[in-house]
Design a protein around this motif. Sequence first.
Motif, mmCIF file in Angstrom:
data_model
loop_
_atom_site.group_PDB
_atom_site.id
_atom_site.type_symbol
_atom_site.label_atom_id
_atom_site.label_comp_id
_atom_site.label_asym_id
_atom_site.label_seq_id
_atom_site.Cartn_x
_atom_site.Cartn_y
_atom_site.Cartn_z
ATOM 1 N N GLU A 1 0.852 -1.185 0.000
ATOM 2 C CA GLU A 1 0.000 0.000 0.000
ATOM 3 C C GLU A 1 0.889 1.236 0.000
ATOM 4 N N LEU A 2 0.867 1.963 -1.104
ATOM 5 C CA LEU A 2 1.631 3.207 -1.182
ATOM 6 C C LEU A 2 0.878 4.334 -0.480
ATOM 7 N N MET A 3 -0.447 4.312 -0.633
ATOM 8 C CA MET A 3 -1.268 5.356 -0.014
ATOM 9 C C MET A 3 -2.655 4.814 0.272
ATOM 10 N N LEU A 4 -3.081 4.953 1.517
ATOM 11 C CA LEU A 4 -4.461 4.716 1.903
ATOM 12 C C LEU A 4 -5.177 6.056 1.940
ATOM 13 N N ASN A 5 -6.383 6.084 1.420
ATOM 14 C CA ASN A 5 -7.145 7.318 1.380
ATOM 15 C C ASN A 5 -7.289 7.896 2.790
ATOM 16 N N PRO A 6 -6.740 9.089 3.051
ATOM 17 C CA PRO A 6 -6.837 9.649 4.405
ATOM 18 C C PRO A 6 -8.258 10.017 4.799
ATOM 19 N N LEU A 7 -9.181 10.056 3.836
ATOM 20 C CA LEU A 7 -10.578 10.400 4.111
ATOM 21 C C LEU A 7 -11.467 9.167 4.202
ATOM 22 N N ARG A 8 -10.877 7.978 4.240
ATOM 23 C CA ARG A 8 -11.653 6.757 4.041
ATOM 24 C C ARG A 8 -12.697 6.492 5.122
ATOM 25 N N ASN A 9 -12.551 7.081 6.304
ATOM 26 C CA ASN A 9 -13.510 6.858 7.382
ATOM 27 C C ASN A 9 -14.489 8.026 7.565
ATOM 28 N N GLU A 10 -14.473 9.002 6.646
ATOM 29 C CA GLU A 10 -15.244 10.223 6.848
ATOM 30 C C GLU A 10 -16.752 9.974 6.781
ATOM 31 N N ALA A 11 -17.477 10.536 7.741
ATOM 32 C CA ALA A 11 -18.938 10.385 7.785
ATOM 33 C C ALA A 11 -19.600 10.996 6.556
ATOM 34 N N ASP A 12 -19.027 12.081 6.012
ATOM 35 C CA ASP A 12 -19.592 12.738 4.825
ATOM 36 C C ASP A 12 -18.771 12.432 3.578
ATOM 37 N N PHE A 13 -18.227 11.250 3.498
ATOM 38 C CA PHE A 13 -17.345 10.893 2.378
ATOM 39 C C PHE A 13 -18.013 11.170 1.031
ATOM 40 N N GLY A 14 -19.289 10.819 0.889
ATOM 41 C CA GLY A 14 -19.999 11.055 -0.366
ATOM 42 C C GLY A 14 -20.680 12.399 -0.410
ATOM 43 N N SER A 15 -21.409 12.729 0.634
ATOM 44 C CA SER A 15 -22.215 13.949 0.629
ATOM 45 C C SER A 15 -21.370 15.210 0.691
ATOM 46 N N GLY A 16 -20.147 15.112 1.165
ATOM 47 C CA GLY A 16 -19.304 16.293 1.286
ATOM 48 C C GLY A 16 -18.204 16.383 0.261
ATOM 49 N N ASN A 17 -18.355 15.710 -0.877
ATOM 50 C CA ASN A 17 -17.228 15.641 -1.818
ATOM 51 C C ASN A 17 -17.290 16.647 -2.960
ATOM 52 N N ASP A 18 -18.225 17.591 -2.932
ATOM 53 C CA ASP A 18 -18.314 18.638 -3.956
ATOM 54 C C ASP A 18 -18.500 18.079 -5.362
ATOM 55 N N GLY A 19 -19.033 16.866 -5.450
ATOM 56 C CA GLY A 19 -19.247 16.271 -6.761
ATOM 57 C C GLY A 19 -17.999 15.736 -7.418
ATOM 58 N N VAL A 20 -16.879 15.705 -6.697
ATOM 59 C CA VAL A 20 -15.607 15.227 -7.233
ATOM 60 C C VAL A 20 -15.269 13.888 -6.580
ATOM 61 N N ASP A 21 -14.790 12.972 -7.381
ATOM 62 C CA ASP A 21 -14.438 11.640 -6.905
ATOM 63 C C ASP A 21 -13.342 11.732 -5.842
ATOM 64 N N ARG A 22 -13.627 11.238 -4.627
ATOM 65 C CA ARG A 22 -12.622 11.203 -3.567
ATOM 66 C C ARG A 22 -11.816 9.912 -3.695
ATOM 67 N N SER A 23 -11.040 9.851 -4.733
ATOM 68 C CA SER A 23 -10.374 8.614 -5.109
ATOM 69 C C SER A 23 -8.869 8.804 -5.139
ATOM 70 N N VAL A 24 -8.136 7.700 -4.924
ATOM 71 C CA VAL A 24 -6.683 7.746 -5.010
ATOM 72 C C VAL A 24 -6.151 6.779 -6.070
ATOM 73 N N HIS A 25 -6.994 6.405 -7.040
ATOM 74 C CA HIS A 25 -6.567 5.348 -7.967
ATOM 75 C C HIS A 25 -5.735 5.849 -9.128
#
Length: 565
Positions: free
Chosen positions: A312-336
Amino acid sequence: MRKYISFLLLFGTSVTFAQTEVQEIPVSLNDVYAPVRVAAAPSDAYIGLSLLPTGELRHYNYGEQADAGCFYLQSMDKGLSWKKVNISPQMPYADVQSPVSGEFLRLTNMRGEGVYCIRTVGGIHGDRTVRKVSSTNSIMLKPPVFIRGGKRIIVAGHGDVKPKGCYVYYSDDDGLNWKRSQIVTSPDHVKSGSHKGVRWNHGAVEPTVVELRDGRLWMLMRTSQDFHYESFSSDGGETWSESRPSIFYGTITMPTMGRLSDGRLLMFWSSTTPLPELATADGVWDDVFTNRDVVHVAISEDDGKTWVGCRELMLNPLRNEADFGSGNDGVDRSVHQSQFVEVAPGKICVAIGQHRSLRSIILFDVKWLYEKGRSNDFSDGLAKWSVFNYKQGIVGHCAYDRIEGCSLVEHPDLSGKKVLQVRYTRNIGLVDDNRGALWNFPTIQKGHLTVRMRIPADSQGVSLMLNDHWYNPCDTVALHESMYVLKIDRKRLGVKDDSFHDVMLKWNLRGKQKQATVWVDGKKRLNLPLLNETALGINYVHILAEAPKENEGVFIECVNSSVDD
């Protein structure tokens, strides 16, 4: 010439630049070893990173979701420190240098106008020419790859073609003229097994291409299947073999592969499997992304036949966020997504991610991939673990909001120390209320893993799995696809008290007897059959609690993995 290059106004959209340091940056490049975040990438990370012959590093902001303004990030010390350099809006970027002419170039899609080649005249500080390559709109065009000693240029991409698939553009005159290759396709995903619906069937896209030592080209591509597909070309990219599954897990995520100065291959990808598809998934668009929270990296010394690391080079630092989807401003919160350059022998600078709150530029030494073991005692919390669960209801950009499905609790015997409790907790508001925890270690063919755990008297429904890629912590599919599965209970393991005990699993995937042996406090207890073969080796422990009723589960004090010579 500069006077007629107004195409820059067509590049990208604007978002606010954000940079948050989470690690202490090394003083010198010699101090770089394990991955360290040194800056925030100014746009989606699959393009824009450029290494000049002087050693200067640049990351342009011409990609998707780019930060506002006309600028690039500059590093004059191999990526240790960065500053913003403003440039003229009349000077579009051309950022990969031809080994033949010394000119810099790239291909870009001009929003409905088709594909153009931007090429310098007189080097990086000279003028630019812009020449149309194709009327076919292409997206996710990768940085140029120079093959045949630089005599041919390859640019991989996909776009508006039928059948849907990917291809390469190639040039034999240093980027002045271009042709497009045969289209490479992949099979569609179909509803079957655990899938009640159909994944987004976008075809073969986002290819990465490398030249092999025997002269062939190797293409890996994003698909809707469980694996990245691969294709080969024996004529410099003009025609391609029928695609087939590669050894790399990856679903609807981007692979990135390249060659180091010493000939080794480096591979970046999300070695992950998403949750089974819901009945609402119709194959037209992705309903939700559930496997884009980690980027892995591996290295090969034999031109891709075998791989080392798979870390694992990077784990998403936001991966446990309660608003992971609803608070993403319509942008993919992805590290791929990723792109890399080698800034010095074995020293890698890689850009990762999409959303402005997590895009990262990371430095590491490939020696880190050769480590023979890893340990964790939660002294850094859950920074190295995946433990989240998904809340029901798709929100934002193809996402679920989340909870931290497993948590750290006080150690029953040691004051101030934390242990991980993995227990089933009923919650009808979750997509799946099974609970789990995953931890990655350098890939092992022959070795062992020790988990120090406490098994309460009422513990039930907890399994320990060893596997070769990342699953969602709650995903019970892992029980059927892992290499080894150990059902944890006191009687089976010979545990009679509430103390912590060392449970060790040993395996040898190269041996004639591929079964794993289970040891408790140094005493052999049982054998586990190999349930599934693996091409890369074992690099994950997954502890899953799926009991039909709530109980204490198990408590994990520490984990340790090691290669056995």
